[in-house]
Design a protein around this motif. Structure first.
Motif, short mmCIF file in Angstrom:
data_model
loop_
_atom_site.label_atom_id
_atom_site.label_comp_id
_atom_site.label_asym_id
_atom_site.label_seq_id
_atom_site.Cartn_x
_atom_site.Cartn_y
_atom_site.Cartn_z
N GLU A 12 10.85 56.93 15.33
CA GLU A 12 10.79 55.61 15.92
C GLU A 12 11.50 54.83 15.11
O GLU A 12 11.84 53.72 16.24
N VAL A 13 11.30 54.64 14.25
CA VAL A 13 11.03 53.52 13.24
C VAL A 13 12.65 53.16 12.82
O VAL A 13 13.54 54.16 12.26
N GLY A 14 13.56 52.28 13.23
CA GLY A 14 14.98 52.10 13.26
C GLY A 14 15.09 51.29 11.87
O GLY A 14 15.75 51.33 10.98
N ILE A 15 14.51 50.41 11.51
CA ILE A 15 15.09 49.77 10.84
C ILE A 15 13.35 49.39 9.46
O ILE A 15 12.15 49.30 10.17
N VAL A 16 13.62 49.98 8.53
CA VAL A 16 12.36 48.94 7.68
C VAL A 16 12.18 47.94 6.72
O VAL A 16 13.64 47.71 6.55
N VAL A 17 11.55 47.27 7.07
CA VAL A 17 11.68 45.75 6.17
C VAL A 17 11.16 46.10 4.69
O VAL A 17 9.70 45.44 5.02
N GLU A 18 11.69 45.20 3.52
CA GLU A 18 10.82 45.90 2.17
C GLU A 18 10.52 44.43 1.89
O GLU A 18 11.73 43.64 1.70
N VAL A 19 9.35 44.03 2.09
CA VAL A 19 9.26 42.99 1.18
C VAL A 19 8.63 42.51 -0.12
O VAL A 19 7.74 42.07 -0.03
N MET A 20 8.25 43.58 -0.39
CA MET A 20 7.01 43.70 -1.26
C MET A 20 7.03 43.11 -2.89
O MET A 20 6.04 42.79 -3.93
N GLY A 21 8.78 42.89 -3.19
CA GLY A 21 8.70 43.02 -4.54
C GLY A 21 8.70 44.08 -5.82
O GLY A 21 7.52 45.04 -5.30
N GLY A 22 9.69 43.70 -6.80
CA GLY A 22 9.13 44.79 -7.97
C GLY A 22 9.64 46.23 -7.59
O GLY A 22 10.24 46.08 -6.42
N VAL A 23 10.51 46.50 -8.36
CA VAL A 23 11.18 47.63 -8.35
C VAL A 23 10.19 49.27 -7.65
O VAL A 23 10.62 49.25 -6.84
N GLU A 24 8.82 49.32 -8.24
CA GLU A 24 8.34 50.57 -7.70
C GLU A 24 6.95 49.76 -7.38
O GLU A 24 6.85 48.71 -8.22
N PRO A 25 6.76 50.42 -6.75
CA PRO A 25 7.13 51.86 -5.08
C PRO A 25 8.40 51.61 -4.71
O PRO A 25 8.85 52.29 -4.01
N ALA A 26 8.88 49.99 -4.23
CA ALA A 26 9.77 49.67 -3.45
C ALA A 26 10.77 50.46 -3.57
O ALA A 26 11.56 50.92 -2.22
N TYR A 27 11.12 50.92 -4.80
CA TYR A 27 12.52 51.79 -5.29
C TYR A 27 12.57 53.31 -3.87
O TYR A 27 12.88 53.40 -3.23
N SER A 28 11.50 53.77 -4.23
CA SER A 28 10.84 55.75 -3.78
C SER A 28 10.86 54.85 -2.18
O SER A 28 11.38 55.95 -1.01
N PHE A 29 10.17 53.84 -2.04
CA PHE A 29 10.03 54.04 -0.32
C PHE A 29 11.39 53.47 0.14
O PHE A 29 11.58 53.72 1.57
N VAL A 30 11.80 52.95 -0.27
CA VAL A 30 13.43 52.76 -0.09
C VAL A 30 14.19 53.94 0.54
O VAL A 30 14.95 54.33 1.40
N LYS A 31 14.32 54.19 -0.72
CA LYS A 31 15.05 55.65 -0.89
C LYS A 31 14.45 56.83 -0.13
O LYS A 31 15.86 57.10 0.89
N GLN A 32 13.54 56.59 0.47
CA GLN A 32 13.02 57.91 0.65
C GLN A 32 13.53 57.16 2.29
O GLN A 32 13.79 58.13 3.38
N ALA A 33 13.19 55.75 2.99
CA ALA A 33 13.73 55.77 4.18
C ALA A 33 14.95 55.92 4.77
O ALA A 33 15.57 56.04 5.45
N LEU A 34 15.92 55.03 3.51
CA LEU A 34 17.56 56.18 3.80
C LEU A 34 18.06 56.89 4.41
O LEU A 34 18.06 57.45 4.80
N LEU A 35 16.74 58.20 2.86
CA LEU A 35 16.78 59.91 3.16
C LEU A 35 16.33 60.67 4.91
O LEU A 35 17.18 60.82 5.17
N LYS A 36 15.71 59.10 4.99
CA LYS A 36 14.82 59.94 6.63
C LYS A 36 15.71 59.35 8.24
O LYS A 36 15.14 59.47 8.81
#
Lengths: 406, 406
Positions: free
Chosen positions: B67-91
């Motif tokens: 049901e989640v269509g859009i993920v807003v990443e506002v954590m800052g820093g490269v990790e774990p932001a990068y892993s989370f964002v990449k997985q979100a796109l892959l999903k």
């Protein structure tokens, strides 16, 4: 390949052709397809010009050609531009225009027409020349309620006021200079009386508030009454006189709009917008203050904005880019209720003028200017336009009144 | 209804929730659908906070929820932001981020990933806080070849330099003031050493030139060596010192990029960008000069840009907004070949210093400052960075060197 027809081969039309020739490769890359100018419509002939073999004199050739996907209208004026644009949309062609008269008058209708047909009606170049402002308002400032838009939207008047300030010359000398440089028309009324800025702020206000703001409703005052003496006082106040076109929302949905010269100081973001440049200041309820600055006119900057719209139209074939501008009319607040501070210059024959001012305005801020004799000048506290009007009628020897934004 | 998950409930994350609560009606109207925050990811608990019942501690709950269509990443820093964002796109979820480290490091890859899947990866808030600059570069300046982008991209250093100039205080006192006001971190290195501005100009350069500009390649100099004496000289020169992040294209495809303090005068469009404000100056080959100004940081302005991206993502479900930023690396010109004028301060024990300067630099512009004794200061003609470096090694008693843009 996407075929484009350009209506009007004047300054901007030839600029559009020049921009597409200069940056064709990167433009095609960004559009995702090759942009091809198939027709140029103009009543004149241009023997020897590269567009010669694309030139047509009959708009119907363009309207009836199903290969034309995008029509670029850069003729100016309401008619025949309106008829041509409307027919183009009805024939399934997207339209890009730089025509502020057309957009201010018929924007809402043409946007709706495009929306119903999954086409686009784009008009970035109609306000602020090359400055990106229509698209940012429409697509970037979408999280905000716009509280204020104030622009220096007319390069001619800004040039004249800058020149008066830099060189201490009077209005007519500065106007003549602007005409010699090609910045002002031989009949300069549309610029110096504020009509041009009025149409532009009507367009920006309609977009910002999502409803139709009729330019006829906007109080409009030009710069012809600004004298070299006013500029001297402005300098004594460490201020500059600028022609502001403003639209301001007070307490929720009550909006007033006005075009008029104002005095501002260095702390205003538009203070540094000089010469022929334009600047547009936007205040949102969450973003705070943002400002956009650039060339507000000129062949290539304006053509750059037109071509950017062509790229956007090409990327959105069959997909409407949503624009919030309903045809429902926005009733503006009566300008008489708007509060401002006013700078006032009076003839001073004797000291009775001070008593007269004190009786009418109470405490005022007196303004001294070493270069000026025989005058009494002051700035009022914040009062309504109506109050100022009434007090002005009772004052003797009024030389000028200018609104103050500090 | 479009369900959004916010990763990180810090300053910007809570700002995003606040903006959606404040302007929900108009935001939903513009998005064409209701934006609903379904989850907030944070390791902390927020008892009593309105988002309490949306709070999750495991990112997989978000990633696995179709049901989640859009993920807003506002954590800052490269990790774990990068892993989370990449997985979100892959999903299959679009991503909006304010994270400049992430975008500078992995922007090209994440844009490609989104493109392949008809999703969007949007990052307006990663540069210039609330100022619309990413979308204008990507969608408005499409008819131009960008020749220069120069920004005041870091509010902290701009505040410190403005404070030093306004109050005549030294760097450490101004830094302390910025820390007390919350404008500077307790460890201010990322700001004052120029690293933050460096990542931001890398992002803007990649977008402007369509190729990957690695931030590690950009010559970066902070403001820690700027003293109150330098500021006095700047004032004597009617100039201001600003931390510029620049990317300039000379003769076709040769681009150099640099973050460094420079002296500018009032005729530069960025001269009036003071305090915590940011400004971004763009020069295109047809549009000429444009400038964007506003709050470069802060909870609500940044959140406004994030939410505007959420609106855009919501309007483009299943449709990728094309961004030209290929992963092909742009080889920057060796900064040693770049030409500049330099302001140089030397200890002056006797008049031999002038002879030394004349022998090394030829004719220079001497700079007098009434407040400063025992120094000899001058501005060189335009020379390369390499030449300046070599000459500096031969000079005795160098106190400081600052680039000059006038």
């Amino acid at each position: 390949m996407i075929n484009v027809a350009v209506l009007g081969y004047g300054t901007i039309g030839s600029g559009v052709v020049e921009v597409l020739n200069t940056n064709g490769d990167s433009i095609n890359k960004r559009a995702g397809d090759q942009i091809n100018i198939k027709y140029v419509l103009d009543l004149r002939e241009f023997p020897g010009d590269p567009v010669m073999d694309k030139l047509v004199h009959d708009v119907n050739i363009i309207l009836e050609d199903p290969e034309v996907g995008i029509v670029v209208e850069v003729m100016g004026g309401v008619e025949p531009a309106y008829s041509f644009v409307k027919q183009a949309l009805l024939k399934g062609k997207s339209v890009v225009t730089s025509n502020k008269e057309l957009v201010a008058k018929h924007g809402a209708e043409l946007i709706d027409l495009a929306k119903e047909r999954n086409l686009n009606f784009l008009f970035e170049a109609s306000v602020g020349g090359g400055i990106p402002i229509i698209r940012p308002l429409n697509q970037s400032l979408t999280a905000d309620e716009i509280v204020e838009i104030t622009g220096i939207l007319n390069g001619t008047t800004n040039y004249i006021l800058s020149k008066m300030s830099d060189e201490g010359i009077d209005f007519n000398t500065a106007l003549k200079d602007a005409q010699e440089k090609g910045y002002a028309e031989r009949n300069p009324a549309a610029d110096v009386e504020g009509h041009d800025a009025c149409r532009k702020i009507a367009i920006l206000s309609s977009l910002a508030f999502g409803m139709q703001v009729d330019f006829e409703d906007i109080y409009t005052e030009g710069i012809t009454h600004i004298s070299d003496i006013d500029i001297k006082y402005a300098k004594a106040l460490e201020a500059r006189v600028k022609l502001f076109a403003s639209s301001i929302r007070e307490n929720d949905r009550c909006v007033y709009a006005m075009v008029a010269p104002v005095m501002i100081r260095a702390n205003h973001p538009l203070y540094s917008v000089n010469d022929v440049f334009n600047g547009i200041f936007v205040r949102g309820n969450v973003i705070g203050d943002v400002m956009f600055y650039g060339s507000g006119a000129g062949k290539l900057p304006t053509a750059s904005a037109v071509v950017a719209d062509v790229v956007d139209a090409a990327k959105h074939i069959g997909k409407n880019i949503w624009t919030i501008w309903s045809s429902k009319k926005l009733e503006l607040t009566d300008v008489n209720e708007v509060e401002n501070r006013f700078f006032v210059r009076l003839e001073q024959k004797d000291d009775s003028v001070k008593e007269q001012v004190a009786a009418l305005f109470g405490n005022v801020e007196e303004v001294q200017c070493a270069d000026v004799q025989g005058e009494y000048a002051f700035i009022t506290r914040s009062i309504t336009e109506q109050q100022m009007k009434e007090k002005k009628e009772k004052l003797n020897g009024v030389l000028n009144v200018i609104r103050v934004r500090f």
